[in-house]
Write a protein that holds these residues in place. Structure first.
Motif, PDB file in Angstrom:
ATOM      1  N   GLU A  46       0.841  -1.217   0.000  1.00 47.35           N
ATOM      2  CA  GLU A  46       0.000   0.000   0.000  1.00 47.35           C
ATOM      3  C   GLU A  46       0.862   1.247   0.000  1.00 47.35           C
TER       4      GLU A  46
ATOM      5  N   GLU B 244       5.242   2.520   1.027  1.00 48.35           N
ATOM      6  CA  GLU B 244       6.591   2.077   1.359  1.00 48.35           C
ATOM      7  C   GLU B 244       6.697   1.755   2.850  1.00 48.35           C
ATOM      8  N   GLY B 245       7.165   0.539   3.155  1.00 47.75           N
ATOM      9  CA  GLY B 245       7.347   0.151   4.542  1.00 47.75           C
ATOM     10  C   GLY B 245       6.089  -0.362   5.225  1.00 47.75           C
ATOM     11  N   SER B 246       4.972  -0.315   4.515  1.00 49.13           N
ATOM     12  CA  SER B 246       3.722  -0.772   5.110  1.00 49.13           C
ATOM     13  C   SER B 246       3.638  -2.288   5.074  1.00 49.13           C
ATOM     14  N   PRO B 247       3.054  -2.910   6.106  1.00 50.66           N
ATOM     15  CA  PRO B 247       2.818  -4.348   6.041  1.00 50.66           C
ATOM     16  C   PRO B 247       1.535  -4.698   5.292  1.00 50.66           C
ATOM     17  N   ASP B 248       0.830  -3.702   4.804  1.00 48.29           N
ATOM     18  CA  ASP B 248      -0.430  -3.940   4.097  1.00 48.29           C
ATOM     19  C   ASP B 248      -0.199  -4.097   2.601  1.00 48.29           C
TER      20      ASP B 248
ATOM     21  N   LYS C 247       5.599   1.200  10.278  1.00 53.47           N
ATOM     22  CA  LYS C 247       4.184   1.219   9.926  1.00 53.47           C
ATOM     23  C   LYS C 247       3.559  -0.096  10.373  1.00 53.47           C
ATOM     24  N   THR C 248       2.349  -0.035  10.902  1.00 54.92           N
ATOM     25  CA  THR C 248       1.632  -1.252  11.295  1.00 54.92           C
ATOM     26  C   THR C 248       0.447  -1.474  10.367  1.00 54.92           C
ATOM     27  N   SER C 249      -0.002  -2.708  10.365  1.00 56.39           N
ATOM     28  CA  SER C 249      -1.058  -3.086   9.430  1.00 56.39           C
ATOM     29  C   SER C 249      -2.380  -2.394   9.749  1.00 56.39           C
ATOM     30  N   LYS C 250      -3.024  -1.937   8.683  1.00 55.31           N
ATOM     31  CA  LYS C 250      -4.356  -1.361   8.848  1.00 55.31           C
ATOM     32  C   LYS C 250      -5.428  -2.442   8.843  1.00 55.31           C
TER      33      LYS C 250
ATOM     34  N   VAL D   9       0.968  -5.420  13.626  1.00 57.01           N
ATOM     35  CA  VAL D   9       1.837  -6.224  12.763  1.00 57.01           C
ATOM     36  C   VAL D   9       2.753  -5.296  11.984  1.00 57.01           C
TER      37      VAL D   9
ATOM     38  N   ARG E 118       6.520  -5.131   9.414  1.00 59.30           N
ATOM     39  CA  ARG E 118       7.351  -5.905   8.483  1.00 59.30           C
ATOM     40  C   ARG E 118       8.795  -5.839   8.943  1.00 59.30           C
TER      41      ARG E 118
END
Lengths: 78, 153
Positions: free
Chosen positions: A27, A29-33, B7-10, B16, B18
């Protein structure tokens, strides 16, 4: 043929499964989504060491698709 | 003062992040012990050594009951600005985790950490007198694991 899917499409198609995702678009840069990806493999069993090593190298992402009606410790009943 | 933000998961109710490119890790402030689901990843990629004694039962107790597993020591685990010269990971015999790593409260002991569920980030704040090198040691108490966290000298 490889089909790119959105994260919502992946979640709906592979509940309760581990998926190996390639060509991942995040989604931000650096996002886990994940915005979208190609599902290269899906399995009920846990990821192989090689899958995880590939994820560490950025070759793929390994994601578990949680079933929406399951909490970590139990089930929701109607 | 130094800050580092993940950044954490939305889309996940848990925080969570990475790590290592595309592996997911849960910040688990309810956990005493860092957990990894795959011993071979620790051994082959992070150079870990098993420190649990073969045949000796190691158990942890969590919300879903007692879990058996083994302990591996990683030398030089890094998380943002934090460096853990020696960090022990519990590897369950039968992992049923939805992320490869659980990063435990003990890793952040004494630090200012912020989990922001509104704007979706995990932020570590290091004050000027804080060390980035963190020592997390443990000792065994019978068949259970105790953890003692201290800053490096």
């Amino acid at each position: 043929m490889e089909t790119r899917m959105t994260w919502d499409q992946i979640r709906k198609k592979y509940p309760g499964m581990w998926v190996r995702l390639e060509q991942v678009q995040w989604e931000t840069e650096g996002s886990p989504d994940i915005a979208s990806a190609v599902v290269a493999k899906s399995t009920k069993s846990r990821p192989t060491t090689q899958d995880l090593k590939d994820a560490m190298d950025g070759i793929c992402a390994m994601e578990y698709i949680e079933e929406s009606n399951i909490f970590h410790t139990g089930y929701i009943t109607a | 003062m130094q800050q580092y933000t993940f950044k954490t998961s939305k889309s996940n109710t848990r925080p969570v992040i990475r790590i290592y490119e595309n592996l997911s890790a849960v910040i688990d402030t309810g956990a005493d012990i860092p957990v990894c689901s795959d011993a071979n990843v620790l051994i082959e990629r992070l150079g870990a050594n098993e420190i649990s004694i073969p045949g000796k039962v190691i158990e942890t107790v969590g919300i879903s009951g007692s879990v058996r597993g083994r302990i591996f020591r990683v030398k030089g685990f890094e998380l943002g600005p934090l460096i853990y010269p020696e960090l022990n990971f519990f590897v369950p015999d039968d992992p049923t985790m939805s992320s490869t790593f659980l990063l435990s409260a003990s890793m952040f002991n004494g630090l200012i950490c912020e989990v922001n569920f509104k704007d979706h980030y995990f932020r570590i704040t290091l004050l000027d007198d804080e060390q980035t090198v963190r020592l997390v040691s443990f000792e065994k108490d019978g068949e259970h694991i105790c953890w003692d966290v201290r800053k490096s000298e």
